[in-house]
Design a protein around this motif. Structure first.
Motif, PDB file in Angstrom:
ATOM      1  N   PRO A 162      30.929 -12.668 -15.985  1.00  0.00           N
ATOM      2  CA  PRO A 162      30.152 -13.554 -15.104  1.00  0.00           C
ATOM      3  C   PRO A 162      31.000 -14.736 -14.620  1.00  0.00           C
ATOM      4  O   PRO A 162      31.890 -15.179 -15.329  1.00  0.00           O
ATOM      5  CB  PRO A 162      29.000 -14.028 -15.988  1.00  0.00           C
ATOM      6  CG  PRO A 162      28.907 -13.008 -17.076  1.00  0.00           C
ATOM      7  CD  PRO A 162      30.303 -12.555 -17.324  1.00  0.00           C
ATOM      8  N   SER A 168      22.507 -16.062 -15.683  1.00  0.00           N
ATOM      9  CA  SER A 168      22.174 -14.642 -15.600  1.00  0.00           C
ATOM     10  C   SER A 168      21.015 -14.320 -16.532  1.00  0.00           C
ATOM     11  O   SER A 168      20.824 -14.966 -17.555  1.00  0.00           O
ATOM     12  CB  SER A 168      23.393 -13.805 -15.990  1.00  0.00           C
ATOM     13  OG  SER A 168      23.065 -12.437 -16.059  1.00  0.00           O
ATOM     14  N   PRO A 173      25.786  -8.774 -20.939  1.00  0.00           N
ATOM     15  CA  PRO A 173      26.614  -8.626 -19.746  1.00  0.00           C
ATOM     16  C   PRO A 173      27.972  -7.979 -20.049  1.00  0.00           C
ATOM     17  O   PRO A 173      28.450  -8.007 -21.191  1.00  0.00           O
ATOM     18  CB  PRO A 173      26.800 -10.065 -19.271  1.00  0.00           C
ATOM     19  CG  PRO A 173      26.737 -10.866 -20.538  1.00  0.00           C
ATOM     20  CD  PRO A 173      25.701 -10.177 -21.388  1.00  0.00           C
TER      21      PRO A 173
END
Length: 222
Positions: A162, A168, A173
């Motif tokens: 990211p 987010s 992730p």
């Protein structure tokens, strides 16, 4: 006086020099004189060169040397103090390819600056040059040198995901980034990746173009 060595006839005199008395390389001179029955004399002189060796040749970059550029100047120098050089006989081979036409040729040498469009790769390269003197005696020289370029440009890390300071909703992730290097010489064993101050390099997928790391556990808010 060497007259006694000759086989003399009314029209000529001949002497074949035996191997034991072979002439040395370099210049030699013969002088002959004779008188006729009327007492009139004549003299003739001749200078000549004995040349047993081909030209001297040197190549730059020198054999065994290391150069730091992929566009080196390749130079061939040659000389023959006895018979002189025949530049038309020059032949130059670079890495197995006849390249004589690329060089600017003179009576004493030949030069070629490798252009960027034809730059040589890093590693070993071989130049072979041959040339003959004016009586056909030839010599060959070979130089094998290494190109090793030191890159002072710092590699770049881009496309970090990211993104820095982003938000987010993804609790697991994939963390990734791209690598770029001026000479594409990244060493992936030198890559380090830390997540929350802990090395996760063993769990990363790494190539010379970048890395990716999938977080194995759900992240908490924060």
């Amino acid at each position: 006086n060497s007259t006694s060595l000759f086989a003399v006839t009314p029209s000529s005199a001949t002497y074949t020099i035996p191997p034991a008395n072979a002439l040395s390389e370099g210049g030699h001179a013969v002088s002959a004189s004779i008188t006729n029955s009327a007492g009139l004399s004549a003299t003739a002189n001749s200078s000549f060169i004995v040349d047993l060796s081909g030209p001297a040749i040197a190549i730059s970059p020198a054999n065994g040397s290391i150069t730091g550029t992929e566009t080196p100047v390749i130079s061939i120098s040659y000389s023959d103090s006895l018979s002189g050089i025949n530049p038309a006989t020059l032949s130059i081979i670079i890495d197995g390819t006849v390249s004589t036409g690329l060089f600017t040729i003179t009576n004493t040498g030949a030069d070629y600056t490798v252009p960027v469009s034809s730059m040589l790769n890093e590693g070993s390269h071989t130049v072979q040059a041959s040339i003959a003197n004016s009586i056909g005696l030839a010599s060959i020289a070979i130089s094998t040198f290494t190109i090793d370029v030191i890159d002072a440009t710092i590699p770049q890390i881009t496309n970090l995901s990211p993104a820095p300071d982003s938000a987010s909703t993804d609790e697991t992730p994939v963390i990734s980034a791209s690598f770029t290097d001026n000479r594409n010489e990244l060493v992936i064993t030198d890559v380090s990746v830390f997540f929350n101050n802990t090395s996760v390099i063993a769990d990363c997928s790494i190539t010379t173009q970048g890395f990716s790391y999938t977080i194995p556990a759900t992240l908490i808010d924060g």
